[in-house]
Design a protein around this motif. Structure first.
Motif, PDB file in Angstrom:
ATOM      1  N   ALA A 199       0.829  -1.204   0.000  1.00  0.00           N
ATOM      2  CA  ALA A 199       0.000   0.000   0.000  1.00  0.00           C
ATOM      3  C   ALA A 199       0.864   1.253   0.000  1.00  0.00           C
ATOM      4  CB  ALA A 199      -0.945  -0.005   1.191  1.00  0.00           C
ATOM      5  N   ILE A 200       1.914   1.280   0.806  1.00  0.00           N
ATOM      6  CA  ILE A 200       2.710   2.511   0.879  1.00  0.00           C
ATOM      7  C   ILE A 200       3.474   2.712  -0.424  1.00  0.00           C
ATOM      8  CG2 ILE A 200       4.877   1.632   1.906  1.00  0.00           C
ATOM      9  CD1 ILE A 200       3.155   4.840   2.975  1.00  0.00           C
ATOM     10  N   ALA A 243       1.039   4.228  -2.733  1.00  0.00           N
ATOM     11  CA  ALA A 243       0.745   5.604  -2.330  1.00  0.00           C
ATOM     12  C   ALA A 243       1.875   6.547  -2.730  1.00  0.00           C
ATOM     13  CB  ALA A 243       0.501   5.670  -0.824  1.00  0.00           C
ATOM     14  N   GLY A 259       1.204   9.129  -5.401  1.00  0.00           N
ATOM     15  CA  GLY A 259       0.936  10.365  -4.662  1.00  0.00           C
ATOM     16  C   GLY A 259       1.934  11.475  -4.945  1.00  0.00           C
ATOM     17  N   SER A 308      -7.865  14.108  -3.165  1.00  0.00           N
ATOM     18  CA  SER A 308      -7.203  13.835  -1.888  1.00  0.00           C
ATOM     19  C   SER A 308      -8.116  14.176  -0.712  1.00  0.00           C
ATOM     20  CB  SER A 308      -5.865  14.577  -1.794  1.00  0.00           C
ATOM     21  OG  SER A 308      -6.062  15.942  -1.723  1.00  0.00           O
ATOM     22  N   ALA A 366      -4.217   2.006   0.330  1.00  0.00           N
ATOM     23  CA  ALA A 366      -3.271   3.015  -0.151  1.00  0.00           C
ATOM     24  C   ALA A 366      -3.940   4.373  -0.347  1.00  0.00           C
ATOM     25  CB  ALA A 366      -2.638   2.558  -1.461  1.00  0.00           C
ATOM     26  N   TYR A 367      -5.234   4.370  -0.649  1.00  0.00           N
ATOM     27  CA  TYR A 367      -5.897   5.617  -1.047  1.00  0.00           C
ATOM     28  C   TYR A 367      -5.754   6.710   0.020  1.00  0.00           C
ATOM     29  CZ  TYR A 367      -9.542   8.689  -2.927  1.00  0.00           C
ATOM     30  OH  TYR A 367     -10.225   9.766  -3.406  1.00  0.00           O
ATOM     31  N   SER A 402      -3.430   7.097   2.398  1.00  0.00           N
ATOM     32  CA  SER A 402      -2.058   7.612   2.460  1.00  0.00           C
ATOM     33  C   SER A 402      -1.729   8.406   1.210  1.00  0.00           C
ATOM     34  CB  SER A 402      -1.061   6.480   2.598  1.00  0.00           C
ATOM     35  OG  SER A 402      -1.561   5.504   3.436  1.00  0.00           O
ATOM     36  N   LEU A 403      -2.226   7.921   0.090  1.00  0.00           N
ATOM     37  CA  LEU A 403      -2.006   8.627  -1.170  1.00  0.00           C
ATOM     38  C   LEU A 403      -2.531  10.059  -1.066  1.00  0.00           C
ATOM     39  CD1 LEU A 403      -2.835   7.065  -4.609  1.00  0.00           C
ATOM     40  CD2 LEU A 403      -3.349   9.431  -4.174  1.00  0.00           C
ATOM     41  N   SER A 404      -3.706  10.222  -0.469  1.00  0.00           N
ATOM     42  CA  SER A 404      -4.277  11.567  -0.330  1.00  0.00           C
ATOM     43  C   SER A 404      -3.362  12.452   0.494  1.00  0.00           C
ATOM     44  CB  SER A 404      -5.629  11.521   0.366  1.00  0.00           C
ATOM     45  OG  SER A 404      -6.329  10.398   0.017  1.00  0.00           O
ATOM     46  N   LEU A 439      -0.920   3.508   8.149  1.00  0.00           N
ATOM     47  CA  LEU A 439      -1.482   2.356   7.451  1.00  0.00           C
ATOM     48  C   LEU A 439      -1.766   1.203   8.397  1.00  0.00           C
ATOM     49  CD1 LEU A 439       0.590   2.164   4.168  1.00  0.00           C
ATOM     50  CD2 LEU A 439      -1.804   2.696   4.444  1.00  0.00           C
TER      51      LEU A 439
END
Lengths: 358, 300
Positions: A129-130, A133, A137, A160, A235-236, A238-240, A296
């Protein structure tokens, strides 16, 4: 308290030049370490107190409701529950240091062993996930900053903000509904299809890695496929955060006079953006990424519940519902320690890599 | 005075009274805020949510806990605008009453947390020295705790329910406020007007309370607004995991947990409370974002 005294000794040391920098790095390490020891102590104290404030009698939990009084008294004595609170705390810390988190009532295994079995799956999920991201990101944030006020910038902003607002379990349920149930293009819950379960030997506990090591590519493909949806959803969030912070940092950096200079020198737009602009924000971004990675772990608790992912988050929630307190406190402590460790890493990276930090 | 319109009175360059200056400043802030469409959308949504929660009994015809097992999981209709849940209760009614629970929890957390953070931060920042170091060390310890995990453990130790959830969230939510208030205090404490107040013989307590704390409030408001979405999500997450509000209380996260098994056939039953959480959380994020641009332009 040690941390406080170390801090002052560092501040009182004024040698010049290189020595000062050396001192500062050393002090940063010590200060960070002192803070971490204090934080870990706080964490242990809090989990200990939670355990003692429990409405569930730990003795009854072990021996059952109908045990004779002398058995109850014996177990109580064995657990040290008749001793004063600070002695109990000392025993608790001593057990912790020898890696003993007690026994889970639910699995009747030592909690340490349980966590050792469940934690790798969480690590696998959070790490993938990271990576997603960061890879998505950072470019989003950089380009949004470069085109401030454009349509793209607004789209990134909305994306985001939405990512920071939608509950991860709602997103997970909707994704399962749409991609698994309605469209049938995604696999269901769990780490791997039932047909493949137990087919590769357990080495790291991360199924994708284990199946690759065993050379079983059918399992590998299926495991990767199962990993895709939960890790994307996890991930979403953290991506934001990463996109948003990258954008904010970049706007600051691009406003600098050195950017004007670089432009005046006739450097290309891409070079200015990535080398001069991004080069200046890379270090603070490391902090953000480390903190997002820690975050996360929290998101994993909810994601794992939705996707029946056999990680520490699922272990924690199942133990909670079964009032299996040793397991709950053990999992809390382990997640807390990882969280604190990542915080420390973020702090150290910032202090050591950025020459501007005083 | 009568010759001036209200707008001119507010926007004058030379206010005649303190009150006029304050109103003028607020009005300019509002004019700036109003230009931000997303922030306005957030503000309107928040107002709608609050009104819907406050006037829930007037806006609904059914009772949120009346069951009708014969009419369970009904699709939206004229009688049940959003359909019914797994026990035949009206979903629209429960959604509005759920807003009461969620907003109530958010307000309770903020009321507990903001004053504590403000007090710790301003005292640490103004006193400096040992008090500062000790207070900030404690703050850092709490800041390093994972919020949801700790809240879960707390709730398990106390007893699952709304008040435990509020307490647990509050315990992990105050440190950022303390840090923020301390940072603000550090920039204010050496200002000339503080020295002047000190020269007139004001006590440290009075300086902190009357002259420093009020100046920290605007950045605190921004932070609180942005934090509300996090509080909503944590509260809903606790509810979803069965550790927050307990059934039959109509809390959004709890409602999703109770009906997630029906997502395959009656997808709207768990989805609607999910959208409510999303809308509430997004609204506070948009509002906070807009407020930050107006009240706190330093921080991007």
């Amino acid at each position: 308290m040690t941390a406080v005294s170390e801090d002052t000794s560092v501040r009182r040391a004024p040698p010049s030049g290189r020595a000062r920098r050396g001192f500062r790095l050393f002090g940063a390490g010590l200060g960070g370490l002192g803070g971490v020891i204090a934080t870990l102590f706080g964490l242990i104290l809090v989990t200990f107190l939670i355990g003692r404030a429990m409405p569930i009698d730990p003795v009854i939990a072990i021996v059952g409701d109908h045990a004779p009084p002398d058995v109850i008294a014996h177990v109580r004595d064995q657990l040290g529950l008749d001793k004063p609170l600070y002695v109990q705390f000392a025993i608790y810390v001593r057990d912790l240091l020898s890696g003993d988190l007690g026994r889970s009532v639910m699995t009747s295994q030592p909690v340490t062993a349980d966590i050792g079995r469940y934690f790798p799956a969480t690590l696998e999920l959070a790490t993938v996930a990271i990576i997603i991201a960061v890879v998505l990101g950072i470019p989003l944030g950089v380009v949004a900053a470069a085109r401030e006020g454009s349509r793209f910038d607004h789209a990134v902003r909305v994306l985001s903000l939405a990512g920071q607002s939608i509950p991860v379990f709602v997103l997970g349920l909707l994704a399962l509904l749409i991609f698994y149930v309605k469209l049938g293009i995604a696999p269901g819950t769990g780490q791997v299809d039932v047909a493949y379960e137990g087919m590769v030997p357990d080495v790291t506990g991360m199924l994708v890695v284990d199946s690759a090591l065993a050379g079983n590519w059918d399992v590998f493909q299926d495991a990767l496929w199962h990993l895709a949806m939960p890790s994307l959803i996890l991930a979403y969030f953290s991506l934001s955060i990463i996109a948003r912070m990258t954008r904010a940092f970049m706007l600051d950096a691009l406003a600098g006079e050195f950017i004007v200079t670089a432009r005046a020198k006739g450097l290309s737009g891409m070079r200015i953006l990535w080398r001069h602009g991004f080069g200046n924000i890379a270090v603070p971004l490391i902090t953000i990424v480390a903190l997002a990675y820690a975050g996360l772990l929290e998101g994993a608790v909810l994601t794992e519940t939705v996707f029946s992912w056999p990680g520490i988050g699922l272990y924690l929630t199942v133990s909670l519902l079964n009032a299996d307190m040793n397991a709950v406190l053990g999992a809390t402590l382990v997640i807390g320690c990882v969280y604190v460790g990542l915080n420390l890493l973020a702090d150290l990276a910032y202090r050591l890599l950025d020459p501007r930090v005083k | 005075m009568t010759a001036l319109s209200r707008r001119e009175w507010l926007l004058t360059e030379a206010p005649e009274s303190r009150r006029q200056a304050a109103w003028g400043r607020a009005y300019r802030g509002w004019l700036q805020f109003r230009r931000n469409k997303l922030a306005m959308a957030g503000l309107v949504t928040v107002i709608v949510l609050v009104l819907a929660a406050v006037f829930a009994p007037l806006l609904t015809l059914q009772d949120p806990s009346t069951q009708d097992l014969a009419g369970r999981l009904a699709p939206p209709s004229a009688q049940h605008w959003l359909g019914t849940d797994e026990l035949g209760r009206d979903l629209y009614t429960r959604l509005l009453y759920g807003g009461r629970v969620t907003l109530g929890m958010v307000i309770a957390v903020v009321v507990l947390v903001a004053p504590v953070g403000l007090a710790v931060g301003t005292v640490a920042g103004y006193a400096g020295g040992l008090a500062d170091r000790v207070l900030m060390r404690v703050t850092d310890i709490f800041l390093a705790f994972p919020r949801l995990i700790l809240a879960l453990a707390f709730v398990a130790a106390l007893k699952p329910g709304v008040s435990s959830a509020v307490f647990a969230i509050a315990l992990t939510a105050w440190p950022p406020y303390a840090r923020l208030a301390r940072a603000e205090t550090l920039t204010i404490r050496n200002a000339d007007f503080i020295s002047a107040v000190r020269l007139t013989g004001a006590s440290a307590g009075r300086i902190v309370l009357r002259h420093i704390a009020p100046l920290c409030v605007s950045s605190l408001i921004v932070r609180v607004t942005l934090d509300m979405s996090g509080i909503i999500l944590t509260a809903a997450g606790l509810g979803f995991l069965g550790m927050g509000a307990q059934p039959p209380m109509p809390e959004w996260g709890t409602m999703i947990a109770a009906t997630r098994g029906f997502i395959l056939q009656q997808w709207w039953v768990p989805t609607i409370p999910g959208l409510a959480i999303f809308a509430a959380s997004l609204a506070f994020n948009l509002l906070g974002d807009g407020l930050r641009d107006v009240l706190d332009p330093k921080r991007g």
